[in-house]
Design a protein around this motif. Structure first.
Motif, PDB file in Angstrom:
ATOM      1  N   SER A  20      -4.561 -12.549  12.844  1.00 24.11           N
ATOM      2  CA  SER A  20      -5.999 -12.400  13.066  1.00 24.11           C
ATOM      3  C   SER A  20      -6.270 -11.486  14.257  1.00 24.11           C
ATOM      4  N   ALA A  21      -5.515 -11.686  15.319  1.00 25.70           N
ATOM      5  CA  ALA A  21      -5.768 -10.926  16.545  1.00 25.70           C
ATOM      6  C   ALA A  21      -5.356  -9.465  16.405  1.00 25.70           C
ATOM      7  N   LEU A  24      -7.142  -3.732  13.264  1.00 25.00           N
ATOM      8  CA  LEU A  24      -7.739  -2.436  13.568  1.00 25.00           C
ATOM      9  C   LEU A  24      -8.191  -2.370  15.017  1.00 25.00           C
ATOM     10  N   GLY A  25      -8.514  -3.518  15.576  1.00 20.77           N
ATOM     11  CA  GLY A  25      -8.933  -3.563  16.975  1.00 20.77           C
ATOM     12  C   GLY A  25      -7.880  -2.952  17.881  1.00 20.77           C
ATOM     13  N   TYR A 103     -15.859  -3.660   9.616  1.00 17.24           N
ATOM     14  CA  TYR A 103     -14.396  -3.793   9.569  1.00 17.24           C
ATOM     15  C   TYR A 103     -13.863  -3.481   8.167  1.00 17.24           C
ATOM     16  N   PHE A 224     -13.019  -8.783  21.216  1.00 18.58           N
ATOM     17  CA  PHE A 224     -12.821  -8.319  19.843  1.00 18.58           C
ATOM     18  C   PHE A 224     -11.346  -8.394  19.467  1.00 18.58           C
ATOM     19  N   SER A 225     -10.503  -7.922  20.361  1.00 12.44           N
ATOM     20  CA  SER A 225      -9.088  -7.834  20.046  1.00 12.44           C
ATOM     21  C   SER A 225      -8.439  -9.213  19.919  1.00 12.44           C
ATOM     22  N   SER A 227      -9.926 -11.769  18.800  1.00 16.56           N
ATOM     23  CA  SER A 227     -10.705 -12.511  17.783  1.00 16.56           C
ATOM     24  C   SER A 227     -11.506 -13.632  18.421  1.00 16.56           C
TER      25      SER A 227
END
Ligand code: TRP
Length: 446
Positions: A20-21, A24-25, A103, A224-225, A227
């Protein structure tokens, strides 16, 4: 209601949460925000945000999720009945939906690039060719939307099955492979002639380039990165078993996520400078820059194909986690079946996705306060909703929740030793919320 599913193994928990983490971030967004915000100084602020603010809030979300065993809205309702706290959950679900909107579009781009790599379109071109190739593709009104639709269907097919079925297994194979491949690329990139300027840009800070706004961007991107800030980790940890060591998992996820982002920077910036490109290129940066490294490598098309496949898979494991949050909320709140909830989410996301995709073509100049639709969604989520959510989550755990609950969750009811509990609560009480608040106010005043 049917029984709630869950992760089956410890390594599955780790890989799914890392899945999850890491996405694309790390590989798409982090390099272009760093490029836009001056390089090394931004990196430094980002790292501070990750470890001082992000990491404690990761544990806070874990505590809420595993204790309540519910979606974000339900979790706050359970732990704080008859209060307004569940609005933090609503905010999170909304943020999830909005993030999914853009996303999914960028995840779709990776699919196009898998096919570009396979059909040898990425071979023997100049840096300028790669730039125009990206612009031609993203401004197409139909093609990117087809890819977005396909990506969302895949995410839907996994999410509708629940937790153990696909998420766990897929993440366990893909994440280590992605990491290995990135290491190889990083070495290649550093060995390019002229790469030193990129290394300097990335590691040698020039604080004169740092604005209040870039500090907010760094903070927002840290959330964001990881999550963080919208209940994604609340949702995932609601599926953790009671023997999962929450602080240890939080440390591992934070470290791996950061390492992948830094590696992405080490791949991208030397290449940007070696080919005289602009680090400020924005969302297209990764798609325009990386083909330049690939084509220098022997067997180039194998490397580029593999990279875009892995990038796609990393994006998919993140997309799934966002999809899961909104789906589990609708499923548990309205007693709509998991399948129909997931379908509903897919439909809503595609609706948003169309406008996001057009923001690179026919709707590029449809702006409000000089931001187009895509940029608005990004700003609203990463720079507003996630930090705000993170601030409220830390306040909730540190001020509202009984400290015994927090301690019991972090220590698995006293079975594992917890070091620095008092410091942790202090950070959650004062440091994290005040820092977030300060960053907000400064950048709003600007
Ligand atoms: N962290 C993911 C990435 O870096 C994106 C993501 C997944 C996310 N779930 C999230 C971002 C929840 C914010 C909130 O690509």
């Amino acid at each position: 209601m049917e029984k709630r599913g869950g992760f089956s193994t410890k390594i599955g928990v780790l890989m799914a949460t890392v899945g999850s983490a890491v996405g694309l971030g790390n590989i798409w967004r982090f390099p272009y925000e760093t490029g836009r915000n001056g390089g090394a100084a931004f990196l430094l602020v980002y790292l501070v945000c990750i470890f001082i603010i992000g990491f404690p809030v990761v544990m806070a979300e874990f505590v809420i999720g595993r204790r309540a065993k519910a979606n974000p809205v339900g979790a706050f309702k359970k732990l704080a009945p008859n209060t307004k706290w569940h609005w933090v959950g609503y905010m999170g679900v909304l943020a999830g939906l909005l993030i999914l909107g853009y996303y999914s579009v960028v995840a779709g781009w990776t699919m196009e690039y898998i096919f570009k790599a396979l059909s040898l379109e990425l071979e023997n071109k100049s840096a300028a060719d790669y730039t125009s190739m990206f612009e031609t593709f993203t401004s197409n009104p139909i093609l990117p939307i087809i890819w977005t639709t396909l990506v969302m269907i895949m995410s839907h097919l996994i999410v509708k099955k629940g937790i153990k079925g696909g998420i766990e297994k897929a993440s366990r194979i893909m994440m280590p492979l992605l990491f290995l491949l990135m290491l190889i690329l990083a070495v290649h990139s550093i060995l390019l002639p002229g790469s030193i300027k990129g290394i300097e840009f990335f590691f040698n800070p020039d604080f004169s380039k740092l604005t209040a706004e870039s500090v907010l961007t760094a903070l927002g991107h840290a959330f964001f990165s990881l999550s963080l800030g919208m209940g994604c980790l609340i949702t995932y940890s609601s599926y953790f078993k009671s023997n999962i060591d929450l602080p240890k998992t939080a440390v591992q996820v934070t470290l791996i996520d950061t390492l992948v982002a830094v590696t992405a920077g080490v791949i991208i910036f030397p290449t940007v400078f070696a080919f005289n490109m602009q680090p400020e290129a924005g969302p297209g940066l990764v798609y325009m820059v990386l083909p330049n490294v690939f084509q220098q490598m022997p067997g180039s098309f194998i490397w580029s194909t593999m990279f875009y496949i892995l990038l796609f898979l990393a994006a998919l494991t993140s997309l799934m986690s966002l999809h899961e949050v909104v789906t589990s909320y609708i499923h548990e709140r309205y007693s709509i079946s998991r399948l129909n909830s997931s379908r509903l989410v897919t439909g809503l996301v595609l609706f948003l996705g169309v406008f996001c995709s057009w923001s690179f073509g026919i709707m590029k100049n449809v702006t409000l306060l000089s931001m187009n639709f895509f940029e608005w969604l990004e700003y609203l989520t990463a720079s507003v909703l996630l930090p705000l959510g993170g601030m409220l989550i830390s306040i909730f755990v540190a001020w509202y929740l009984d400290k015994k609950i927090v301690f019991d969750e972090l220590s698995n009811d006293g079975k594992v030793k917890v070091k620095g509990f008092k410091i942790y609560i202090f950070i959650l009480r004062y440091v994290a919320p005040l820092c977030i608040f300060a960053v907000f106010v400064t950048s709003l005043v600007k």
